[in-house]
Design an enzyme around this catalytic site. Structure first.
Site, PDB file in Angstrom:
ATOM      1  N   GLN A  16     -11.031   0.679  -0.660  1.00  0.00           N
ATOM      2  CA  GLN A  16     -10.778   0.365   0.758  1.00  0.00           C
ATOM      3  C   GLN A  16     -12.066   0.286   1.583  1.00  0.00           C
ATOM      4  O   GLN A  16     -12.198  -0.551   2.462  1.00  0.00           O
ATOM      5  CB  GLN A  16      -9.844   1.426   1.353  1.00  0.00           C
ATOM      6  CG  GLN A  16      -9.671   1.370   2.862  1.00  0.00           C
ATOM      7  CD  GLN A  16      -8.733   0.279   3.322  1.00  0.00           C
ATOM      8  OE1 GLN A  16      -7.532   0.356   3.142  1.00  0.00           O
ATOM      9  NE2 GLN A  16      -9.294  -0.771   3.915  1.00  0.00           N
ATOM     10  N   ASP A  29       2.931  -5.686   2.418  1.00  0.00           N
ATOM     11  CA  ASP A  29       1.647  -5.072   2.765  1.00  0.00           C
ATOM     12  C   ASP A  29       1.805  -3.647   3.292  1.00  0.00           C
ATOM     13  O   ASP A  29       1.273  -2.710   2.708  1.00  0.00           O
ATOM     14  CB  ASP A  29       0.879  -5.946   3.769  1.00  0.00           C
ATOM     15  CG  ASP A  29      -0.625  -5.659   3.786  1.00  0.00           C
ATOM     16  OD1 ASP A  29      -1.083  -4.817   2.989  1.00  0.00           O
ATOM     17  OD2 ASP A  29      -1.344  -6.272   4.593  1.00  0.00           O
ATOM     18  N   HIS A  31       0.865  -1.197   0.000  1.00  0.00           N
ATOM     19  CA  HIS A  31       0.000   0.000   0.000  1.00  0.00           C
ATOM     20  C   HIS A  31       0.892   1.234   0.000  1.00  0.00           C
ATOM     21  O   HIS A  31       1.238   1.759   1.053  1.00  0.00           O
ATOM     22  CB  HIS A  31      -0.921  -0.001   1.218  1.00  0.00           C
ATOM     23  CG  HIS A  31      -1.922  -1.104   1.190  1.00  0.00           C
ATOM     24  ND1 HIS A  31      -3.196  -0.941   0.699  1.00  0.00           N
ATOM     25  CD2 HIS A  31      -1.814  -2.411   1.535  1.00  0.00           C
ATOM     26  CE1 HIS A  31      -3.849  -2.093   0.768  1.00  0.00           C
ATOM     27  NE2 HIS A  31      -3.027  -3.009   1.273  1.00  0.00           N
ATOM     28  N   GLU A  76     -10.016 -11.234   4.827  1.00  0.00           N
ATOM     29  CA  GLU A  76      -8.997 -10.818   5.795  1.00  0.00           C
ATOM     30  C   GLU A  76      -9.677 -10.671   7.152  1.00  0.00           C
ATOM     31  O   GLU A  76      -9.944  -9.568   7.632  1.00  0.00           O
ATOM     32  CB  GLU A  76      -8.323  -9.506   5.379  1.00  0.00           C
ATOM     33  CG  GLU A  76      -7.124  -9.169   6.281  1.00  0.00           C
ATOM     34  CD  GLU A  76      -6.460  -7.837   5.964  1.00  0.00           C
ATOM     35  OE1 GLU A  76      -6.934  -7.130   5.062  1.00  0.00           O
ATOM     36  OE2 GLU A  76      -5.463  -7.512   6.629  1.00  0.00           O
TER      37      GLU A  76
END
Ligand code: ZN
Length: 427
Positions: free
Chosen positions: A152, A309, A59, A213
């Protein structure tokens, strides 16, 4: 006349004593003792030369924002998402570009020359999209940046997100993202997977979704993702990121799920540093590790990469762009301590993510791009053990970063002066 020769290299597959000849940005020969003359020569001295590290899940819009506007006190995923929501209105394009460029410098220094970064498309201004497209162009000479349009706050849950996502793709973002477990219901999550896979199929794009997740054993979005990948003929172009719910799923169900993923050609990305810190937060003891079932996925023939990540962002306050640190954590969390398993962890931060990204010319064969890293290690396992120093990073046939060999000076009576943490060569 070659541009560059690396002498006496050890390769990740165990071959030793090879020279690598480079001309016009490509590898032209990998042979014992190349007779050719070259403009420059690097003596690898028997150390490991590998194609560059690849991070399949990052990200970059959030990276290096640690502490802005405040620190994540609970350290949880949900406080991280809330914190990112607080930060978003304060973002400026200049600050986004500056942080991303600084991270790319860190990455190159660590031999990380290809990154797939998600970019949040829920801000209607698409500031982060514009910023990362600018960064992608700027860093292209030294780093391949692939961007994923990532809603998101949920492509259905967040007003206007689907239109924003399509606009981001129109602007040049490469991959379709999603976050089905964050939609309001399981049914909405499944619907988001259908919509996004059809969008990708229609545009001929790859798919990479944040998928399941959570620690919810009944989260089933990876099944839906595999179903639509198969239905739409997207084999080899779809990835499920995180898949942490698989850690908690019923074993019988997983025995059905893995062959479905294999049949659909769906790849998996685990993010060990983040999964081990964010998952299992609702548990007392025993406390689940939360990372997906890496050895079982590999045994089922499903490609598995390890992603970084986060680095110094609302979700994670540590990290430095070192994919060997990522592999080191993945190895430990998955208990992949056998020789073959440890080598698979090295693959999970090199060749496997390169295949997931669809990188052209990745490898060490003649004809491949001359993108290489010389490590202060003799094999992939030692590289992971030492998070080995990147002695030289080569991009397009040119050395773009060097780090001095790691040694310590000792002052002990009767002991050697220097320590370098490598054992003497085996007889
Ligand atoms: Zn992520």
């Amino acid at each position: 006349m070659l541009d560059l020769v690396l002498r006496n290299c050890t390769l990740p597959d165990g071959r030793q004593g090879l020279d690598i000849g480079i001309r016009d940005g490509r590898i032209v020969a990998v042979e014992p003792v190349l007779p050719a003359v070259a403009h420059s020569v690097v003596d690898a001295a028997g150390q490991l030369v590998t194609p560059p590290f690849v991070d399949a899940h990052f990200h970059m819009d959030a990276t290096l924002s640690y502490g802005q506007p405040r620190v994540n006190q609970s350290g949880t995923l949900l406080e991280g998402i809330a914190l990112w929501g607080e930060l978003k209105p304060e973002l400026t394009q200049e600050a986004l570009v500056e942080r991303a460029l600084r991270y790319c410098d860190w990455a190159v220094a660590k031999g990380l020359l290809a990154i797939r970064s998600h970019v949040d498309v829920c801000d209607p201004r698409l500031l982060a999209v514009e910023a990362l497209l600018e960064v992608k162009e700027k860093v292209q000479p030294w780093l391949d940046l692939q961007l994923v349009a990532f809603p998101q706050d949920g492509v259905l849950r967040s007003p206007g997100a689907l239109d924003n996502l399509k606009r981001a793709l129109d602007m040049g973002v490469d991959v379709v993202g999603g976050i089905p477990h964050f939609e309001r219901t399981m049914a909405d999550g499944a619907e988001s997977v259908r919509i996004l896979c059809e969008l990708a199929a229609g545009r001929g794009l790859r798919v990479d979704m944040h998928c399941d997740e959570s620690d919810d054993p009944l989260s089933r979005h990876i099944e839906t993702l595999a179903f639509h990948a198969h239905r739409l003929g997207l084999h080899g172009r779809v990835t499920g990121s995180h898949l942490t719910s698989m850690h908690s799923m019923d074993n019988y169900y997983v025995s059905k799920l893995l062959p479905l993923m294999r049949e659909a050609g769906v790849a998996a990305i685990a993010n060990p540093l983040i999964n081990i810190t964010l998952q299992g937060r609702h548990d007392s003891y025993p406390k689940r590790r939360g990372m997906t079932r890496v050895p079982e996925l590999l045994a089922a023939g499903i490609p598995v990469a390890f992603g970084h990540d986060c680095v110094m962002d609302p979700w994670y306050s540590l990290g430095s762009g070192d994919m060997l640190e990522v592999a080191h954590m993945g190895l430990h969390v998955a208990q992949m301590t056998g020789q073959d398993a440890m080598r698979a962890c090295f693959q999970a931060v090199t060749a496997t993510p390169a295949a997931i990204l669809g990188l052209e010319g990745y490898g060490l064969e003649p004809g491949c791009r001359a993108d290489l890293v010389l490590l202060q290690a003799r094999d992939p396992v030692e590289a992971i053990r030492l998070r080995a120093t990147r002695l030289a990073v080569i991009r397009n046939g040119h050395i773009v970063a060097r780090t001095p060999a790691t040694t310590a000076s000792l002052d002990l009576p009767g002991r050697p002066k220097n320590v370098d943490w490598q054992l003497p060569p085996r007889a």
